[in-house]
Write an enzyme that holds these catalytic residues in place. Structure first.
Site, PDB file in Angstrom:
ATOM      1  N   GLY A 182      51.359  42.355  18.330  1.00 43.24           N
ATOM      2  CA  GLY A 182      50.066  42.207  18.992  1.00 43.24           C
ATOM      3  C   GLY A 182      50.223  42.262  20.494  1.00 43.24           C
ATOM      4  O   GLY A 182      51.111  41.616  21.054  1.00 43.24           O
ATOM      5  N   ALA A 185      46.225  39.574  25.331  1.00 41.01           N
ATOM      6  CA  ALA A 185      46.697  38.712  26.422  1.00 41.01           C
ATOM      7  C   ALA A 185      47.807  37.769  25.969  1.00 41.01           C
ATOM      8  O   ALA A 185      48.819  37.605  26.656  1.00 41.01           O
ATOM      9  CB  ALA A 185      45.526  37.918  27.000  1.00 41.01           C
ATOM     10  N   HIS A 447      41.847  39.804  57.186  1.00 40.79           N
ATOM     11  CA  HIS A 447      43.086  40.572  57.314  1.00 40.79           C
ATOM     12  C   HIS A 447      44.183  39.675  57.892  1.00 40.79           C
ATOM     13  O   HIS A 447      43.922  38.889  58.804  1.00 40.79           O
ATOM     14  CB  HIS A 447      42.861  41.762  58.265  1.00 40.79           C
ATOM     15  CG  HIS A 447      44.112  42.519  58.574  1.00 40.79           C
ATOM     16  ND1 HIS A 447      44.650  43.437  57.694  1.00 40.79           N
ATOM     17  CD2 HIS A 447      44.945  42.488  59.653  1.00 40.79           C
ATOM     18  CE1 HIS A 447      45.760  43.940  58.234  1.00 40.79           C
ATOM     19  NE2 HIS A 447      45.952  43.377  59.425  1.00 40.79           N
TER      20      HIS A 447
END
Length: 468
Positions: A182, A185, A447
């Site tokens: 599987g 997640a 920034h």
């Protein structure tokens, strides 16, 4: 308080149940919560929280091994498995104790036991020792019993060589090789954790790609990243048969072309999804519909039985703690008559995978958006062009945004890379506020930050990207 009548009784104290109970108490409802195992449920005790503690260890381990790349020396880096597991369990215990504190703070009656619905507004409770406790009566009852791992015929977990997430979190010895069945997640997170600590990991997925709920482009990038780390990935593949040994397991994998490939591993982790805990609750006798192992509810989490509601994993996907919590709040506020309550918008629920690299998303995938007939504008911005990512040494990743070309509505956002699970919330808020591209473009991103990539991805969708 036990044995008296309540305004609201909640069955299950996971992130859906305990949040619903707290909100009910805030709104003045006399509230009780019934839990057969641990406050906090699977998420807090055996899922979301302890797995993130494990993954943090593996992240730091890999960072220490890369120390020379940033001018540091970290010689003879190693891990102590028992200490790793112990820390994870202590994190879970701390938060479970925190939930107990919140129950006391909000005057919520906590009843330790197993609940069964006796009829309209009545609950029978069996204590943890098997004793019969006084019945609970409540004007409203919320079922929040969660879910458990699904199994496959012939591949049933035995706690020894075939594990579910529970055994995978508390190994007594480190497996040198693993087969993860599987690639959602849960499977990918365990594959990432064990591979980061040095195990040979193979992932088998029956669908054509890993992380099948994610955008196909992001899924492809994730596969390449995991393959680069040494994780063997087999898509379109099923496990046909197994042979258990004393301390190992042999598995036969059927490939897309029908060929059979044999693999021998120390352990198998089964991560093929979950099914709702709907048994032995007395639901059918009350006329509650159950489909594919989950309770059927309406937009307000109401079942077919008057005064009976259900929230969280027990009502189906997406199986996410934050979805359960939000459903609990919506359900309780509707019961209490709070004005302005809105049904849950599933397109605004973020999904997160805490692997390395991280994957996070909200809204429609590109394929889903096209299938709905939208004309699209799609923006992309790579981590490799972001100053902060370069400074961090985390240049692998992408931010992808999807807009309706006519209205500028944000339809979906998808991120793979460092801190993706934190960055996605900016797009969640934008989508919840029905933000358009014009408003996102007008927003000023600080920034230097990773968040600048979000703004640049929006700019790119409309032909205005600055830094690529």
């Amino acid at each position: 308080m036990i044995g008296t009548r309540f305004d609201l009784a909640v069955i299950g104290a996971g992130p859906g149940g305990y949040v619903a109970a707290i909100r009910a108490a805030q709104l003045g409802l006399k509230t009780a919560i019934i839990e057969r195992e641990h406050l906090g449920g699977i998420c807090l005790n055996w899922g979301c929280i302890p797995t993130k503690a494990l993954l943090r260890t593996s992240e730091l381990y890999q960072a220490m091994r890369r120390a020379p790349a940033v001018g540091l020396a970290a010689d003879n880096v190693r891990f102590d498995l028992a200490a790793v597991v112990e820390r994870s369990r202590k994190v879970a215990e701390r938060l479970s104790n925190g939930v107990a504190y919140l129950m006391r703070k909000n005057n919520i009656a906590v009843i330790d036991g197993t609940a069964r619905l006796k009829g309209a507004g009545a609950i029978a409770v069996t204590g943890k020792g098997g004793e019969t406790l006084p019945d609970i009566e409540a004007g409203h009852i919320i079922v929040a019993t969660g879910a458990r791992a699904r199994t496959l015929p012939g591949l049933e977990p035995d706690g020894r060589v075939i594990w579910t997430y529970k055994e995978a979190m508390v190994p007594t010895s480190f497996p040198q090789s693993l087969l993860v069945v599987g690639s959602g997640a849960i499977g990918i997170e365990f594959a990432s954790f064990y591979r980061s600590l040095g195990a040979e990991v193979t992932v088998v997925e029956m669908l054509p790609r890993i992380l099948p709920a994610e955008d196909a482009e992001i899924s492809d990038l994730a596969r390449k990243a995991f393959a680069k780390q040494g994780i063997a990935i087999h898509t379109g593949t099923t496990v046909e048969r197994i042979l258990k040994g004393a301390d190992s397991i042999a598995a036969a994998m059927k490939k897309p072309d029908g060929a059979i490939e044999e693999i021998a591993v120390d352990r198998v982790i089964l991560a093929i999804g979950i099914t709702g805990n709907v048994e032995a609750l007395g639901l059918e006798a009350l006329g509650v519909r159950i489909e594919k192992g989950h309770i059927v509810v309406d937009e307000w989490c109401r079942t077919a039985a008057p005064g009976l509601y259900a929230i969280g994993d027990v009502i189906g996907p997406p199986w996410l703690a934050h979805k359960a919590s939000h459903e609990g709040i919506i359900c309780v506020e509707k019961i209490a008559g709070v004005a302005g309550v809105h049904p849950l918008d599933k397109t605004a629920i973020p999904g997160c995978t805490y692997s390395t690299p991280q994957v996070a998303s909200v809204g429609l995938t590109e394929e889903e958006a096209r299938a709905k007939g939208h004309e699209l504008k799609i923006g992309r911005f790579p981590y490799s062009a972001n100053g902060k990512a370069i400074a961090l040494g985390e240049t692998e990743g992408l931010v992808k945004t999807i807009f309706d070309a006519k209205t500028g509505a944000l339809l979906g956002a998808h991120i793979i890379g460092a801190e993706a699970t934190e960055l996605i919330q900016g797009f969640v808020i934008a989508k919840t506020l029905e933000t358009t591209e014009a408003e996102l473009i007008a927003a000023i991103f600080p920034h230097p930050t990773l968040s600048e990539m979000m703004g640049e991805s929006v700019l790119d969708a409309f032909g205005r990207a600055i830094h690529i």
